[in-house]
Write an enzyme that holds these catalytic residues in place. Structure first.
Site, short mmCIF file in Angstrom:
data_model
loop_
_atom_site.label_atom_id
_atom_site.label_comp_id
_atom_site.label_asym_id
_atom_site.label_seq_id
_atom_site.Cartn_x
_atom_site.Cartn_y
_atom_site.Cartn_z
N ILE A 1 -5.84 -10.20 2.22
CA ILE A 1 -7.15 -9.60 1.93
C ILE A 1 -7.12 -8.13 2.34
O ILE A 1 -7.01 -7.81 3.52
CB ILE A 1 -8.27 -10.33 2.68
CG1 ILE A 1 -8.33 -11.80 2.28
CG2 ILE A 1 -9.62 -9.66 2.41
CD1 ILE A 1 -9.37 -12.61 3.05
N GLY B 1 -3.78 -3.12 0.51
CA GLY B 1 -3.31 -1.74 0.60
C GLY B 1 -2.31 -1.41 -0.48
O GLY B 1 -2.48 -1.73 -1.65
N TRP B 2 -1.22 -0.75 -0.07
CA TRP B 2 -0.17 -0.36 -1.01
C TRP B 2 0.91 -1.42 -1.14
O TRP B 2 1.99 -1.16 -1.65
CB TRP B 2 0.43 0.98 -0.58
CG TRP B 2 -0.49 2.14 -0.82
CD1 TRP B 2 -0.66 2.84 -1.99
CD2 TRP B 2 -1.37 2.75 0.12
NE1 TRP B 2 -1.58 3.83 -1.83
CE2 TRP B 2 -2.04 3.82 -0.54
CE3 TRP B 2 -1.66 2.52 1.47
CZ2 TRP B 2 -2.97 4.63 0.09
CZ3 TRP B 2 -2.60 3.32 2.10
CH2 TRP B 2 -3.24 4.36 1.41
N GLY B 3 0.62 -2.62 -0.66
CA GLY B 3 1.49 -3.77 -0.94
C GLY B 3 2.56 -4.08 0.07
O GLY B 3 3.29 -5.06 -0.10
N SER C 1 -9.13 -0.91 -4.40
CA SER C 1 -8.68 0.44 -4.71
C SER C 1 -7.80 0.43 -5.96
O SER C 1 -6.75 -0.22 -5.98
CB SER C 1 -7.90 1.04 -3.54
OG SER C 1 -7.19 2.20 -3.93
N GLN D 1 -4.35 1.98 -5.05
CA GLN D 1 -3.49 1.07 -4.31
C GLN D 1 -2.98 -0.05 -5.20
O GLN D 1 -1.82 -0.46 -5.11
CB GLN D 1 -4.26 0.49 -3.12
CG GLN D 1 -4.52 1.50 -2.01
CD GLN D 1 -5.23 0.87 -0.82
OE1 GLN D 1 -5.92 -0.13 -0.95
NE2 GLN D 1 -5.07 1.47 0.34
N CYS E 1 -10.17 9.87 16.04
CA CYS E 1 -9.73 8.48 16.18
C CYS E 1 -8.69 8.34 17.29
O CYS E 1 -8.75 7.40 18.09
CB CYS E 1 -9.17 7.98 14.86
SG CYS E 1 -10.42 7.70 13.60
#
Length: 409
Positions: A176, A179-181, A201, A204, A361
């Site tokens: 879930i 992302g880019w896999g 996305s 993505q 962050c």
């Protein structure tokens, strides 16, 4: 100047100098390092910074109305964060933080798609500037301070795979927020899993599809441009890395209900998410407005409250401390080393916005209460071994398997 008064009420250790719009310097702190000097370029900025510093400091830096003249943006935010909550918090700042605690945003599929597109559909070239070669856009796992970013991201994937107990090939896995896999391909290639990755996305999804087409496990991995709430199960394993932050506090029960319903009776789920180590709180307003619209960070108490009534069992929780701070340091240094390229891709304002995001962050993980939770869930109490030794054994076996592969090449 009220902004200076707020800083003086916070900063005791370290040194700041604020040069106001008239050119007058205001010294703050005890003169010790770290130190930073900032210049405010307009009278109006002096007021807006005081009204809502959690939002307006980032906006002022992004727009060039707050410029760092000595030291760095990192030094400035580090001085504030190191003192915040130690020498006494300004009551006005505390009030502003509390105002956002009751905000619980709905997350219908259409809005979720728009929120994801805001950040993840930026140029692919941007992400290639600072991510590792596998494009892992989540907390790495530093087994040693000497680990490279690439090694630490590989450690993260291996650590998560161990907790998923991929003990036989052919297990059906749902990723879930894929992302880019990278995670899906890792599980398919290294463990023989049959993986479905879902993302909202378009960038993505396209990138992941290209990677799958070139993968030796391409027939066992697929990527779908859809919301997790649209997926049909069941799955033997569910993994979600860095997606839960986008669910929204109001929707935690909906998320875990869907995880439960998609998971087989003997299945295992692993949720990897940023969160707060202390009481529930709202996400930073600058982050919500400019970087991750619709995002929120959970505390463990909020997660447990959502999970407990649903018939899911929390079988393991690990708190990753400072790993994300190191990950963000690597990203920040890589991004700033290629800031000229980012500015050519977008503009200088974008570069300052992203610098502020990455620094804020990193400081949050080093000085404040931000950590990463890895939470393992099952539907039955007897699915997993009764001690955590199986996790270390699985990782050792994975390392040994990789060494054999390298030797055979």
């Amino acid at each position: 100047m009220l902004f200076t008064a707020i800083l003086r009420s916070i900063v005791r250790d370290g040194s700041l100098c604020v040069i106001d719009s008239t050119g007058r310097p205001h010294a703050i702190g005890d003169g010790s390092p770290p130190a930073a000097t900032m210049r405010l370029t307009s009278k109006a900025c002096e007021y807006t910074l005081a009204l809502n510093p959690a939002l307006s400091v980032g906006e002022a830096y992004m727009d060039g109305r707050l410029a760092i003249e000595d030291g760095s943006l990192y030094d400035f935010l580090d001085v504030v964060a190191r003192n915040y909550g130690v020498s006494g918090t300004n009551p006005w700042v505390a009030l502003l933080e509390r105002l956002g605690q009751g905000v619980k945003q709905a997350n219908p599929i259409g809005r979720a798609r728009r929120n994801v597109a805001h950040h993840y559909d930026l140029s692919s070239d941007l992400y290639s500037m600072f991510l590792d070669s596998d494009r892992q856009y989540s907390c790495a796992y530093f087994e040693s301070p000497e680990d490279t970013l690439e090694a630490a991201q590989e450690n993260k994937k291996r650590h998560i795979a161990a907790k998923l107990t991929l003990d036989r090939p052919g297990l059906k896995v749902l990723d879930i927020g894929s992302g880019w896999g990278g995670m899906a391909l890792y599980l398919a290639e290294k463990f023989g899993a049959d993986v479905t990755g879902v993302t909202l996305s378009t960038e993505q999804h396209e990138y992941s599809m290209q990677r799958a087409a070139g993968s030796p496990a391409g027939l066992r991995v697929r990527f779908e441009l859809r919301d997790y709430r649209e997926v049909e199960g069941p799955f033997d394993r569910i993994v979600s890395v860095g997606m839960f932050e986008h669910v929204g506090k109001k929707n935690y029960a909906e998320f875990f209900t869907r995880v439960r319903d998609l998971l087989t009776e003997d299945g295992v789920a692993l949720i990897h998410t940023i969160g707060y180590a202390d009481a529930p709180a709202p996400i930073n307003p600058f982050m919500r407005k400019y970087i991750f619209p619709g995002a929120d960070l959970p505390s463990l108490s909020e997660i447990f409250a959502a999970v407990e009534p649903l018939g899911l069992l929390v079988t393991d929780v690990e708190i990753l401390r400072l790993h994300y701070a190191e990950t963000l340091r690597h990203w920040r240094e890589r991004f700033m080393a290629r800031a000229d390229e980012a500015a050519a891709l977008y503009d200088e304002r974008f570069v300052r916005m992203w610098e502020f995001y990455l620094v804020l962050c990193e400081i949050g993980f080093r000085r404040r209460t931000m950590v990463v939770f890895q939470m393992q869930l099952t539907r039955r109490i007897d699915i997993l071994p009764t001690t955590r030794e199986y996790i270390a054994r699985a990782e050792e076996n994975a390392v040994a398997s990789l060494q054999r592969e390298n030797w055979s090449v």
